[in-house]
Design a protein around this motif. Structure first.
Motif, PDB file in Angstrom:
ATOM      1  N   GLY A  50      36.781  44.357  33.919  1.00  0.00           N
ATOM      2  CA  GLY A  50      36.018  43.753  35.006  1.00  0.00           C
ATOM      3  C   GLY A  50      35.919  42.248  34.921  1.00  0.00           C
ATOM      4  O   GLY A  50      35.015  41.644  35.506  1.00  0.00           O
ATOM      5  N   TRP A  51      36.837  41.621  34.187  1.00  0.00           N
ATOM      6  CA  TRP A  51      36.842  40.167  34.093  1.00  0.00           C
ATOM      7  C   TRP A  51      37.437  39.573  35.362  1.00  0.00           C
ATOM      8  O   TRP A  51      38.101  40.254  36.136  1.00  0.00           O
ATOM      9  CB  TRP A  51      37.642  39.708  32.872  1.00  0.00           C
ATOM     10  N   GLN A  52      37.213  38.296  35.554  1.00  0.00           N
ATOM     11  CA  GLN A  52      37.690  37.636  36.766  1.00  0.00           C
ATOM     12  C   GLN A  52      38.666  36.521  36.411  1.00  0.00           C
ATOM     13  O   GLN A  52      38.651  35.996  35.291  1.00  0.00           O
ATOM     14  CB  GLN A  52      36.505  37.071  37.560  1.00  0.00           C
ATOM     15  N   THR A  53      39.516  36.169  37.364  1.00  0.00           N
ATOM     16  CA  THR A  53      40.508  35.106  37.164  1.00  0.00           C
ATOM     17  C   THR A  53      40.177  33.931  38.064  1.00  0.00           C
ATOM     18  O   THR A  53      39.928  34.101  39.260  1.00  0.00           O
ATOM     19  CB  THR A  53      41.928  35.614  37.487  1.00  0.00           C
ATOM     20  N   CYS A  54      40.169  32.749  37.487  1.00  0.00           N
ATOM     21  CA  CYS A  54      39.884  31.535  38.263  1.00  0.00           C
ATOM     22  C   CYS A  54      41.004  31.300  39.274  1.00  0.00           C
ATOM     23  O   CYS A  54      42.184  31.313  38.916  1.00  0.00           O
ATOM     24  CB  CYS A  54      39.749  30.334  37.327  1.00  0.00           C
ATOM     25  N   PHE A  55      40.622  31.065  40.510  1.00  0.00           N
ATOM     26  CA  PHE A  55      41.621  30.858  41.560  1.00  0.00           C
ATOM     27  C   PHE A  55      42.360  29.531  41.402  1.00  0.00           C
ATOM     28  O   PHE A  55      43.465  29.359  41.912  1.00  0.00           O
ATOM     29  CB  PHE A  55      40.949  30.890  42.943  1.00  0.00           C
ATOM     30  N   ALA A  56      41.769  28.601  40.657  1.00  0.00           N
ATOM     31  CA  ALA A  56      42.355  27.265  40.560  1.00  0.00           C
ATOM     32  C   ALA A  56      43.306  27.105  39.384  1.00  0.00           C
ATOM     33  O   ALA A  56      44.330  26.428  39.496  1.00  0.00           O
ATOM     34  CB  ALA A  56      41.250  26.210  40.470  1.00  0.00           C
ATOM     35  N   CYS A  57      42.979  27.725  38.246  1.00  0.00           N
ATOM     36  CA  CYS A  57      43.803  27.499  37.054  1.00  0.00           C
ATOM     37  C   CYS A  57      44.292  28.791  36.401  1.00  0.00           C
ATOM     38  O   CYS A  57      44.977  28.738  35.377  1.00  0.00           O
ATOM     39  CB  CYS A  57      43.032  26.666  36.027  1.00  0.00           C
ATOM     40  N   VAL A  81      38.152  34.803  32.846  1.00  0.00           N
ATOM     41  CA  VAL A  81      36.806  34.494  32.377  1.00  0.00           C
ATOM     42  C   VAL A  81      35.953  35.758  32.379  1.00  0.00           C
ATOM     43  O   VAL A  81      36.201  36.699  33.138  1.00  0.00           O
ATOM     44  CB  VAL A  81      36.132  33.411  33.254  1.00  0.00           C
ATOM     45  N   GLN A  82      34.952  35.754  31.517  1.00  0.00           N
ATOM     46  CA  GLN A  82      34.031  36.883  31.417  1.00  0.00           C
ATOM     47  C   GLN A  82      32.610  36.393  31.629  1.00  0.00           C
ATOM     48  O   GLN A  82      32.188  35.402  31.029  1.00  0.00           O
ATOM     49  CB  GLN A  82      34.142  37.557  30.042  1.00  0.00           C
ATOM     50  N   LEU A  83      31.878  37.071  32.482  1.00  0.00           N
ATOM     51  CA  LEU A  83      30.471  36.759  32.712  1.00  0.00           C
ATOM     52  C   LEU A  83      29.635  37.672  31.829  1.00  0.00           C
ATOM     53  O   LEU A  83      29.682  38.893  31.968  1.00  0.00           O
ATOM     54  CB  LEU A  83      30.111  36.971  34.185  1.00  0.00           C
ATOM     55  N   ARG A  84      28.880  37.075  30.926  1.00  0.00           N
ATOM     56  CA  ARG A  84      28.071  37.873  30.012  1.00  0.00           C
ATOM     57  C   ARG A  84      26.740  38.266  30.641  1.00  0.00           C
ATOM     58  O   ARG A  84      26.261  39.384  30.487  1.00  0.00           O
ATOM     59  CB  ARG A  84      27.828  37.103  28.714  1.00  0.00           C
ATOM     60  N   HIS A  98      27.623  33.137  40.166  1.00  0.00           N
ATOM     61  CA  HIS A  98      28.161  31.787  40.348  1.00  0.00           C
ATOM     62  C   HIS A  98      28.840  31.336  39.059  1.00  0.00           C
ATOM     63  O   HIS A  98      28.192  31.073  38.056  1.00  0.00           O
ATOM     64  CB  HIS A  98      27.031  30.827  40.721  1.00  0.00           C
ATOM     65  N   MET A  99      30.156  31.253  39.087  1.00  0.00           N
ATOM     66  CA  MET A  99      30.922  30.857  37.905  1.00  0.00           C
ATOM     67  C   MET A  99      31.456  29.439  38.075  1.00  0.00           C
ATOM     68  O   MET A  99      31.940  29.075  39.148  1.00  0.00           O
ATOM     69  CB  MET A  99      32.106  31.801  37.688  1.00  0.00           C
ATOM     70  N   THR A 100      31.351  28.661  37.020  1.00  0.00           N
ATOM     71  CA  THR A 100      31.983  27.343  36.982  1.00  0.00           C
ATOM     72  C   THR A 100      32.993  27.356  35.847  1.00  0.00           C
ATOM     73  O   THR A 100      32.629  27.450  34.672  1.00  0.00           O
ATOM     74  CB  THR A 100      30.950  26.225  36.759  1.00  0.00           C
ATOM     75  N   CYS A 101      34.253  27.292  36.202  1.00  0.00           N
ATOM     76  CA  CYS A 101      35.343  27.344  35.226  1.00  0.00           C
ATOM     77  C   CYS A 101      35.409  26.020  34.458  1.00  0.00           C
ATOM     78  O   CYS A 101      34.957  24.983  34.964  1.00  0.00           O
ATOM     79  CB  CYS A 101      36.655  27.593  35.970  1.00  0.00           C
ATOM     80  N   PRO A 102      35.969  26.024  33.251  1.00  0.00           N
ATOM     81  CA  PRO A 102      36.185  24.754  32.547  1.00  0.00           C
ATOM     82  C   PRO A 102      36.983  23.743  33.358  1.00  0.00           C
ATOM     83  O   PRO A 102      36.872  22.537  33.131  1.00  0.00           O
ATOM     84  CB  PRO A 102      36.953  25.186  31.292  1.00  0.00           C
ATOM     85  N   CYS A 103      37.773  24.223  34.328  1.00  0.00           N
ATOM     86  CA  CYS A 103      38.535  23.291  35.169  1.00  0.00           C
ATOM     87  C   CYS A 103      37.681  22.740  36.304  1.00  0.00           C
ATOM     88  O   CYS A 103      38.179  22.000  37.151  1.00  0.00           O
ATOM     89  CB  CYS A 103      39.777  23.975  35.731  1.00  0.00           C
ATOM     90  N   SER A 104      36.393  23.129  36.341  1.00  0.00           N
ATOM     91  CA  SER A 104      35.401  22.675  37.322  1.00  0.00           C
ATOM     92  C   SER A 104      35.431  23.442  38.638  1.00  0.00           C
ATOM     93  O   SER A 104      34.619  23.177  39.527  1.00  0.00           O
ATOM     94  CB  SER A 104      35.526  21.166  37.612  1.00  0.00           C
ATOM     95  N   CYS A 109      33.025  32.974  42.977  1.00  0.00           N
ATOM     96  CA  CYS A 109      32.188  34.167  42.861  1.00  0.00           C
ATOM     97  C   CYS A 109      32.802  35.100  41.828  1.00  0.00           C
ATOM     98  O   CYS A 109      33.976  35.463  41.936  1.00  0.00           O
ATOM     99  CB  CYS A 109      32.078  34.859  44.216  1.00  0.00           C
ATOM    100  N   TYR A 110      32.012  35.499  40.852  1.00  0.00           N
ATOM    101  CA  TYR A 110      32.542  36.370  39.807  1.00  0.00           C
ATOM    102  C   TYR A 110      32.851  37.768  40.343  1.00  0.00           C
ATOM    103  O   TYR A 110      33.725  38.461  39.834  1.00  0.00           O
ATOM    104  CB  TYR A 110      31.544  36.476  38.655  1.00  0.00           C
ATOM    105  N   ALA A 111      32.155  38.179  41.385  1.00  0.00           N
ATOM    106  CA  ALA A 111      32.346  39.532  41.913  1.00  0.00           C
ATOM    107  C   ALA A 111      33.699  39.700  42.598  1.00  0.00           C
ATOM    108  O   ALA A 111      34.359  40.729  42.450  1.00  0.00           O
ATOM    109  CB  ALA A 111      31.222  39.878  42.884  1.00  0.00           C
ATOM    110  N   CYS A 112      34.136  38.671  43.345  1.00  0.00           N
ATOM    111  CA  CYS A 112      35.375  38.818  44.117  1.00  0.00           C
ATOM    112  C   CYS A 112      36.427  37.764  43.801  1.00  0.00           C
ATOM    113  O   CYS A 112      37.581  37.901  44.220  1.00  0.00           O
ATOM    114  CB  CYS A 112      35.069  38.797  45.612  1.00  0.00           C
TER     115      CYS A 112
END
Length: 322
Positions: free
Chosen positions: A185-192, A196-199, A204-210, A214-217
């Protein structure tokens, strides 16, 4: 009057100026005092004192010594979450720091800027190297990227060693990673394309690439119709905070009471932007020290806690990351 006091006072013109010639306006007099070698100010990062002339003042007004501001810029070349370098959410211009950098440090920062701006990045397939390969080191029409450090050729399609004269093979390791991400159920950043995993907490996820999504979709943040918070994750976060701050001797009934009280607060503040003041926590440190929940570093003296969402962060992350 001491120089330190003079530097923070309003300097008024005196009658003697009329005899000495054209008067110098107050602003120029203050600037003259501020630049005297004997006037010292505290670096906001290391807290040591330095002459004003050897310090860098950021757009937000904080003063850094040359080593600390340079360290921030160099750390940003290894930690994308610190790029671009900023203080109090305001970007620090490279021009303020460039004069304190060596040639190789400036080049490393420039290369990191190219790396972070590249959408589909290629890294050297030699795992012992793993150097970023800039677009100008990729041969057009062949999808071959040559590492500037070890000269290994890498396929930009699969990121494995370049396969001369054959079609790009299936990247088995990458496929396994993607399958595991879907299973967990992990999500993939659309930009990079980071996985990522939400614990705990909101969606609302903010990737290291900024990039924010949405973690759900996985869609860019606020461009979907998903709920902003998962009630189960909010409760998990409340339990995490209570257990972190209360210690091992909290009675079960009191723990439940605190958790449910905190759930209500987090539901209201789960999209906290940390705009309120932080409180300093300096007592009851665990044996291993306080843990910054943003960079995972351990600190034994104190930690800063957001008054709205209760996240614990170190001084560096509060000033330079959030």
């Amino acid at each position: 009057m001491s120089d330190n006091h003079a530097a923070n006072s309003v300097i008024e013109s005196s009658d003697d100026e009329k005899e000495a010639g054209p008067s110098i306006i107050n602003k120029e007099l203050q600037s003259d005092v501020m630049n005297r070698p004997s006037v010292e100010f505290q670096c906001c990062a290391c807290t040591d004192r330095f002459s004003c002339a050897s310090m860098v003042t950021t757009p937000c007004g904080h003063r850094y010594c040359a080593e600390c501001i340079k360290s921030l810029f160099m750390r940003s070349t290894r930690d994308e979450g610190l790029y671009p370098p900023k203080c109090c959410r305001e970007q620090i211009p490279l021009a303020l720091v460039a004069k304190h950098m060596h040639t190789d440090e400036f080049a490393a920062f420039e290369l990191a800027s190219v790396e972070y701006a590249t959408r589909n990045r290629t890294y050297c397939s030699n795992y012992a190297c793993a150097t970023f390969i800039a677009p100008y080191n990729i041969e057009l029409g062949t999808e071959r990227a040559t590492c500037p450090k070890c000269s290994t050729d890498t396929c930009v399609i699969c990121n494995n060693r370049y396969h001369y004269g054959t079609d790009c093979p299936d990247d088995h390791a990458l496929r396994q990673t993607r399958d595991l991400a879907r299973e967990m159920g992990w999500q993939t950043c659309f930009a990079c394309d980071r996985v990522v995993q939400l614990r705990s907490g909101c969606n609302h996820m903010t990737c290291p690439c900024s990039a924010e999504f949405c973690y759900a979709c996985g869609v860019r943040w606020k461009e979907c119709t998903c709920e902003t918070a998962d009630p189960n994750r909010i409760e998990e976060r409340a339990e995490e905070i209570v257990d972190r701050d209360a210690g091992p001797n909290l009675l079960p009934a009191e723990r439940i009471r605190r958790v449910y009280g905190l759930v209500a607060e987090l539901q209201e503040n789960h999209e906290c932007e940390h705009s309120q003041k932080f409180q300093r926590i300096d007592d009851g440190a665990p044996r291993r020290g306080f843990r910054c929940e943003m960079c995972d570093a351990r600190h034994h003296k104190y930690i800063l806690q957001c008054r709205r969402c209760y996240v614990n962060v170190c001084e560096d992350c509060r000033r330079n990351r959030i």
